[in-house]
Each structure stands twice: as C-alpha cells, then as structure tokens.
Design an enzyme around this catalytic site. Structure first.
Site, PDB file in Angstrom:
ATOM      1  N   ASP A  26     -15.934  -2.592  55.105  1.00 44.72           N
ATOM      2  CA  ASP A  26     -14.561  -2.546  54.615  1.00 44.72           C
ATOM      3  C   ASP A  26     -14.537  -3.129  53.201  1.00 44.72           C
ATOM      4  OD1 ASP A  26     -14.657  -5.327  54.869  1.00 44.72           O
ATOM      5  OD2 ASP A  26     -13.434  -5.365  56.688  1.00 44.72           O
ATOM      6  N   PHE A  27     -13.369  -3.355  52.669  1.00 40.02           N
ATOM      7  CA  PHE A  27     -13.224  -3.835  51.289  1.00 40.02           C
ATOM      8  C   PHE A  27     -13.857  -5.198  51.046  1.00 40.02           C
ATOM      9  CE2 PHE A  27      -9.738  -5.554  53.654  1.00 40.02           C
ATOM     10  CZ  PHE A  27      -9.573  -6.833  53.137  1.00 40.02           C
TER      11      PHE A  27
END
Length: 150
Positions: A26-27
C-alpha cells in the site's frame, strides 16, 4: 520447467520463497492484505506442480478423471506485516485428505518470524464445476503419510 522457480518439496510439504515488490504494498510500503492471498495461491499451485499434478495435468485427466481444485473456505490470521523488499517463505502442508476435499495449512514467514497463518479447504470439482471424488492416483500423491511423489 525450472524447479527452483516452483520452490521445493520438504519432508512435510512445500516451501516457496517470494519477494515483496512495490506492487504488493500500500502507500506506506506495507503488504496490502489481499496480496497475501496471491502468495498463498502460488504456494498451493507450486506444491501441486512439483508433485507432478499441476493444474494443466489435473484438467487434462493425466492423473485420472479430469478435475480441478477450488478453494471453498479459507481462514486467515494476519499476525505481523511484511514490507517492501522482504523475502518471505510460504509453507504449504496437507493436513487432511478426503474423497472430495483437501485441508491445507499454510504459513508465511519472514525468516523465523511468523506473519500469516491460513487454513484452506479445497474442493475437488469436475471441469463443469460439479463436486466429484478425487482420483485415487491424485489422492496417493497428496497423501502426506505415503510420501506421494510424481
């Protein structure tokens, strides 16, 4: 086929090394929870492949009647996160065999650290998607008590 790409058979199952790439995260650089399903699927598929009963062989009927495996139920526990560039070990072990199902235990480790556990119930289905009994030859290859081999 390059066997090293498919991991390795062990005395009690199979192990596959996978690297965490940017696309798996994810980020924040932590593995997105759904990506673990991909790692677990690769472990199950390569376990079958090294046992000589890959999905292509199963569907063609080379080991008895044409068949496939379909995940029917999965319980996953996420214990710790994996991060970008980690090298993980996916272990797959047959817990129980039945005429029309297989119960598998899978883990994902980073070195000695347990990250994920999964209990997987796999159903045996015909090419049309109907439940069926597993051919005896496939059953014997997957039986952990007989040390089934290709």
């Amino acid at each position: 086929m390059n066997p090293s790409l498919a991991g390795r058979l062990t005395d009690d199952g199979h192990e596959l090394d996978v690297r965490v790439y940017f696309e798996d995260t994810d980020f924040s650089g932590v593995v997105y929870h759904a990506r673990y399903l991909h790692f677990l699927e690769r472990g199950r598929s390569d376990f079958l492949r090294l046992k000589g009963i890959g999905h292509r062989e199963l569907m063609s009927g080379e080991r008895g009647a044409p068949m496939a495996f379909a995940v029917r139920k999965m319980e996953i526990e996420f214990l710790r996160p994996a991060r970008i560039d980690d090298v993980l070990q996916v272990a797959t072990r047959t817990r129980q065999l039945g005429g029309a199902r297989v119960l598998l235990d899978q883990t994902i480790m980073r070195g000695e650290e347990l990250l994920v556990t999964a209990s997987v119930k796999v159903a045996v289905i015909s090419p049309e998607g109907k439940p069926m009994r597993m051919p005896a030859e496939v059953l014997s290859v997957l039986d952990p008590n007989t040390g089934g081999a290709p």
